[in-house]
Design an enzyme around this catalytic site. Structure first.
Site, mmCIF file in Angstrom:
data_model
loop_
_atom_site.group_PDB
_atom_site.id
_atom_site.type_symbol
_atom_site.label_atom_id
_atom_site.label_comp_id
_atom_site.label_asym_id
_atom_site.label_seq_id
_atom_site.Cartn_x
_atom_site.Cartn_y
_atom_site.Cartn_z
ATOM 1 N N GLU A 1 -4.779 0.742 -10.328
ATOM 2 C CA GLU A 1 -4.451 1.081 -8.975
ATOM 3 C C GLU A 1 -3.166 1.770 -9.086
ATOM 4 O OE1 GLU A 1 -3.913 -2.365 -7.027
ATOM 5 O OE2 GLU A 1 -6.045 -2.677 -5.829
ATOM 6 N N GLU B 1 -13.290 -3.704 -6.072
ATOM 7 C CA GLU B 1 -12.731 -4.676 -6.216
ATOM 8 C C GLU B 1 -12.575 -5.411 -4.138
ATOM 9 O OE1 GLU B 1 -8.408 -5.353 -6.097
ATOM 10 O OE2 GLU B 1 -8.215 -5.005 -8.739
#
Ligand SMILES: *[C@@H]1O[C@H](CO)[C@@H](O)[C@H](O)[C@H]1NC(C)=O
Ligand SMILES: *[C@@H]1O[C@H](CO)[C@@H](O)[C@H](O)[C@H]1NC(C)=O
Ligand SMILES: *[C@@H]1O[C@H](CO)[C@@H](O)[C@H](O)[C@H]1NC(C)=O
Ligand SMILES: *[C@@H]1O[C@H](CO)[C@@H](O)[C@H](O)[C@H]1NC(C)=O
Ligand SMILES: *[C@@H]1O[C@H](CO)[C@@H](O)[C@H](O)[C@H]1NC(C)=O
Ligand SMILES: *[C@@H]1O[C@H](CO)[C@@H](O)[C@H](O)[C@H]1NC(C)=O
Length: 665
Positions: free
Chosen positions: A196, A276
């Site tokens: 991320e 995710e």
């Protein structure tokens, strides 16, 4: 009983199928030498993955081996396999494996090779996320605290000291995992670079480019490298990089097509991937326990699978932040010991309705394994264990502080005295008479994270980061002022991950900074595992504490596993009636922090593998605030029912939203 029999059958079947898998594998390796390569790649033309020439999509689940005792890896992986998954995803936390520079640990619960091998034996592919930064609600997002020896280091950037440490670590880790790559006969189909990164302020393409080159250098050109970012074009701007396959993260309830549109912005072609997909969500001390609706989760999962996307369910089993491993979010809010995550398998690996709901969705798209699912592990309540006070922490200093104090005019941080985790005692004297209540303050909010203050051995109050910056003290000039500082977990997300611990700025008494400190680095875990706190027995029961607050003290109790009951020891949960906050060990295992006074977690998971039938089991508690044993009696209790959702009066004005990590800031 019936259950047990079927379990045995299942295990035998498993061993049998393992055998078959091995034979097949051998054939395959043989075939390989005959020129049929194992390969895994992104097929841009057909918008899919391609494995050994066949179109492929993964349905994966996250399990962090660092949050599950090694003895249970197999049980959890078998349950994941039985749910219909064909892959698992795990992080590799750097700080778990390199506790100090150049000292590596890959043994016991840190045996990554063994974990990867088990996954492969069971028939699960692996999506590996080696960071170096992992977030993951793990201390400092997996970065080792010793990086902070350089005070102004810019983590996750081209900072030369950071890069030098990363290069060295990856030079150790990546060659280790190379034999486990799919094309080399192993289970790893994909490797994530960073994590991320598009949510991080630095937005340093040179850094990301460097990592990509480093991974290629060690792993070769055949492996699929990928990135993961929030499902928004804004994130992909700094998170995606040419040569790394860009994937996205998003939770249930929203628009699947809108989320994948963001991915399409970065990857016009190739497979759709949600790296995710949130089955649940994380907790913080002092905030309500979060749960996520099974129905909504299953509905969105179905939508993701229906369009042919690959997906990883985060978490499939959350597990436990044992020892001191939890991270924290900003404004400072540490995560509790349990990382249950409201996942389909509980913290203890138990099957839930969510598990079967997921299995039912997967069934629509993929043949799931035959046979019964391994049952939830049985639990046992070992009863109420009487505890007695052993020593106050200060009385035990000669046992728990191995080197004498470090003297310093002004306070130093944990890392400046080479301690990463746990507790450090800061000691000085009151320089002036404080016959009236006098404010002891941390004007710059520099108590990281919580300080238990006493004057001449009497508890005076608690300072807490962001919450309690001043207390009053009284005492004569020259009185001993003890400030025990607890590191409650480093920030794991956002711009504040350079999270120094200890007294990171001066304490003032009245208007003046306190000086002439003695700092005691504390090795409590070592003292516990050597049984030292139990020697030279209990201190005299002193006078009753003057207030409800007590000085930090050690307590001990023992229990034996009953004989004559089959299959003991079994898992359990421990709870702390009348206790407020502290750390607990069973034998030499640090179970983590308990804090029922704040919640929402009340019980701590006790895996059977921590218990012994050969000798009485020793419970050691460091209670920081209360003294339930004076006048007593006091005890801890074992129960078979976890409590993770006790009502808490939230002291956070900040309402955190689900599934948006930016809302954690
Ligand atoms: C991948 O494997 C398949 C099947 O074994 C083979 O036909 C194909 O040529 C391989 N592709 C590459 C790029 O190696
Ligand atoms: C390595 O980690 C294992 C598992 O946590 C632990 O038991 C062992 O003591 C560690 N080894 C060293 C040398 O610290
Ligand atoms: C400290 O004592 C003063 C004077 O008694 C009082 O006004 C103040 O509220 C106290 N502060 C705290 C934090 O207890
Ligand atoms: C404490 O105050 C002194 C004197 O003002 C200053 O030099 C020092 O940097 C401060 N220390 C910390 C840790 O803030
Ligand atoms: C508990 O402590 C006692 C005394 O130190 C020791 O003899 C015993 O082995 C310990 N129990 C376990 C299970 O380690
Ligand atoms: C906590 O969870 C249990 C089990 O799911 C449930 O029965 C109970 O009502 C919950 N308690 C609170 C306060 O939400």
């Amino acid at each position: 009983m019936r259950k047990l029999v079927s379990e045995v059958h299942y295990l035998r079947d498993f061993n049998m199928s393992c055998f078959i898998v091995r034979v097949l594998l051998l054939c395959f390796l043989f075939a390989n030498t005959l020129g049929v390569p194992r390969n895994f790649s992104v097929d841009y033309k057909n918008d899919c993955f391609r494995k050994d020439g066949e179109e492929f999509r993964y349905i994966s689940g996250s399990i962090h081996y660092n949050r599950v005792p090694r003895a249970y890896w197999k049980d959890r992986l078998l349950k994941m396999y039985a749910a219909g998954l064909n892959a698992i995803q795990t992080y590799v936390p750097w700080n778990f494996h390199e506790p100090s520079p150049g000292q590596y640990n890959f043994s016991g619960d840190r045996d990554l090779d063994q974990f990867l091998q088990l996954a492969q034996d069971i028939g699960l592919l692996v999506i590996l996320r080696p960071g170096p930064y992992i977030c993951g609600e793990w201390d400092m997002g997996g970065l080792p605290a010793w990086l902070l020896h350089k005070k102004d280091i810019v983590l996750r950037s081209s900072d030369p000291d950071y890069i030098a440490a990363v290069d060295k670590w990856m030079g150790k880790l990546l060659p280790m995992i190379k034999p486990f790559l799919y094309q080399n006969g192993g289970p790893i189909i994909m490797v994530q670079v960073e994590n991320e990164y598009g949510s991080y302020f630095a937005c340093d393409h040179v850094y990301l480019q460097h990592l990509a080159g480093l991974f290629r250098h060690h792993l070769g050109n055949d492996v699929v490298l990928f990135t993961t970012d929030g499902a928004g074009i804004g994130y992909l701007k700094c998170g995606a990089l040419k040569g790394l396959y860009a994937t996205v993260d998003f939770g249930p309830g929203g628009s699947v097509s809108a989320a994948f549109e963001a991915q399409r912005h970065a990857e016009p072609h190739g497979p759709l991937v949600n790296s995710e997909f949130y089955t649940g969500w994380l907790d913080h001390w002092g905030e309500g326990h979060v749960t996520v609706s099974t129905t909504i989760m299953a509905k969105t999962l179905n939508e993701i699978l229906a369009i042919g996307a690959s997906v990883n369910l985060y978490m499939f089993i959350g597990g436990t932040n044992f020892e001191y491993w939890n991270g924290a979010n900003t404004p400072y809010a540490p995560q509790p010991t349990s990382y249950d995550y409201d996942a389909p398998l509980t913290e203890a690996g138990d099957l839930t309705d969510k598990y079967f709901a997921i299995q039912n969705v997967i069934k629509l798209y993929r043949k799931i394994p035959q046979g019964p699912v391994l049952p939830s592990t049985p639990k046992y309540a070992y009863g109420t264990v009487p505890m007695k006070k052993l020593h106050t922490l200060v009385d035990a200093l000669n046992i728990i502080s191995l080197s004498g104090p470090v003297k310093s005019t002004y306070p130093l941080t944990f890392i400046e005295i080479n301690q990463a985790f746990g507790f450090v005692l800061y000691r000085t004297k009151l320089p002036v008479d404080c016959s009236k209540p006098t404010p002891l303050s941390s004007p710059l909010n520099g108590v990281h994270d919580r300080a238990y203050v006493s004057v001449n051995g009497v508890a005076a109050g608690i300072l807490e980061r962001n919450k309690a910056l001043t207390i009053n003290v009284t005492g004569k000039a020259g009185s001993q002022l003890d400030v025990l500082v607890e590191n409650m977990g480093r920030i794991n997300y956002g711009k504040d991950i350079n999270d120094f611990k200890g007294l990171v700025s001066n304490l003032t008494l009245g208007a003046d900074p306190l000086t002439d400190w003695e700092l005691y680095s504390l090795s409590i875990d070592q003292a516990v595992s050597q049984g030292l706190l139990w020697e030279s027995g209990s201190s005299e029961p002193g006078p009753p504490p003057p207030s409800t607050l007590s000085v930090p003290s050690f307590y001990g109790g023992t229990f034996v596993i009953p004989s004559g009951i089959p299959d003991l020891p079994q898992d359990s949960y421990i709870q702390f009636p009348g206790w407020r906050k502290g750390q607990v060990w069973i034998n030499s295992f640090n179970l983590g922090r308990y804090w029922p006074a704040r919640g929402p977690q009340v019980t701590l998971f006790v895996p059977a593998s921590f218990l012994s039938t050969a000798a009485p089991n020793n419970i050691t508690v460091l209670e920081l605030e209360a003294d339930p044993c004076t006048p007593g009696p006091c005890s801890v209790e074992f129960t078979i029912t976890p409590i993770l959702n006790a009502t808490v009066i939230s002291d956070h004005k900040h309402q955190r939203a689900l599934f948006h990590k930016e809302d954690l800031l």
